[in-house]
Design an enzyme around this catalytic site. Structure first.
Site, short mmCIF file in Angstrom:
data_model
loop_
_atom_site.label_atom_id
_atom_site.label_comp_id
_atom_site.label_asym_id
_atom_site.label_seq_id
_atom_site.Cartn_x
_atom_site.Cartn_y
_atom_site.Cartn_z
CB SER A 108 -1.08 -0.07 1.13
OG SER A 108 -1.84 0.98 1.01
CD GLU A 201 -2.72 -2.99 -3.55
OE1 GLU A 201 -4.05 -2.90 -3.31
OE2 GLU A 201 -2.17 -2.10 -3.12
CG HIS A 268 -5.61 -2.65 0.39
ND1 HIS A 268 -4.85 -2.37 -0.89
CD2 HIS A 268 -5.30 -1.63 1.25
CE1 HIS A 268 -4.49 -1.34 -0.50
NE2 HIS A 268 -4.55 -1.01 0.82
#
Length: 295
Positions: A108, A201, A268
């Site tokens: 992330s 992602e 996630h």
């Protein structure tokens, strides 16, 4: 360059460079590290707070710098993502780290560090962070352990009908969170994607936001010359007020002209498998499955 693999008894650093974290949120994860035989060393400011952030920029930078410089620390684990690493990345002194590389473990917001370190030619580990580790699948945690302790790492994932596949392809893996890749365009943290395999992602974006980020990367030349793209979890990629007219997989296929592999379990989601960024990966179409093997 592959950082040295870990051994039982090694010290590992625990830092918060983004969203603030409470001690109870990582206690179970520290237990997992202890079970692996590792000795966690928690940064002085890991549980500090400054509004949304885990302490001031100076506090967060100080902890990360200390862990990067300490030769007894063999890996650095990040407590949380969210936002905040971008505020300190230009103040990090990488001199000691480049002389004595160590594993950086996160995803992330930590994509920023993965990209920056990739430009030094040093591998990093895209993997679940400490807050999410206890709630992740056993395969997720085990993949981190395997990667850090130098065991072979491969996955066989169900093939999806939308895949644009070839029999086999291999290349250096780069990438991470799409918003972070978008945020570093044109900066010293930006990465060269030519002849590489890109992983992406994302979470919580409108469909048109998703396309806008892909188009920005495309216009910057990041999508041309790719060997392949691996698409991880796309969580809550949603319609805005007006229907966009195509879903995220259709958008993806429109803007990539290389092999595309959907549905890799990373991002996630609870099944967040570790990926060694900067290492060669071989992708093989097995018919009903796709094999991903680090080489």
């Amino acid at each position: 360059m592959t950082p040295p693999y870990l051994s039982p008894g090694d010290k590992v650093g625990i830092v918060s460079t983004a969203k603030r974290c409470e001690p109870h949120e990582i206690n179970d994860a520290l237990g997992i590290l202890n079970n692996w035989g590792l000795a966690p060393v928690i940064g002085r400011n890991a549980f500090s707070s400054d509004g949304y952030l885990a302490g001031t920029d100076e506090e967060r930078l100080s902890d990360l710098q200390q862990m990067l410089d300490d030769t007894e620390i063999k890996a650095v684990f990040f407590t949380k993502g969210g936002y905040g690493t971008l505020r300190i990345i230009d103040s990090i002194d990488w001199t000691a780290f480049k002389a004595n590389p160590k594993w950086l473990v996160g995803y992330s917001d930590i994509t920023l560090l993965h990209c920056h370190v990739h430009n030094f030619g040093i591998q990093t580990l895209h993997a679940v962070m400490l807050q999410g580790m206890p709630g992740s699948t056993p395969e997720s945690s085990e993949s981190i352990r395997k990667a850090l302790f130098g065991e072979s790492l491969s996955y066989e994932i169900p093939a999806l009908p939308e895949n644009r596949s070839v029999d086999a392809i291999e290349g250096t893996l780069v990438g991470g969170n799409l918003s972070m890749l978008y945020s570093v365009l044109g900066s010293v943290t930006d990465i060269d994607t030519t002849d590489k395999i890109l992983f992406i992602e994302e979470i919580d974006e409108y469909l048109y936001h998703y396309e806008r980020m892909l188009l920005a990367l495309k216009r910057a030349g990041k999508l041309s010359g790719l060997k392949a793209v691996i698409v991880g979890s796309m969580v809550d990629i949603k319609e805005a007020t007006l229907p966009f007219g195509r879903n995220d997989r259709q958008i993806t296929l429109e803007h990539f002209d290389c092999p595309v592999y959907f549905g890799f379990p990373s991002g996630h989601i609870s099944d967040n498998r570790a990926l060694i960024l900067g290492r060669e990966i071989r992708i093989s179409d097995k018919g009903d499955t796709v094999k991903y093997e680090f080489i």
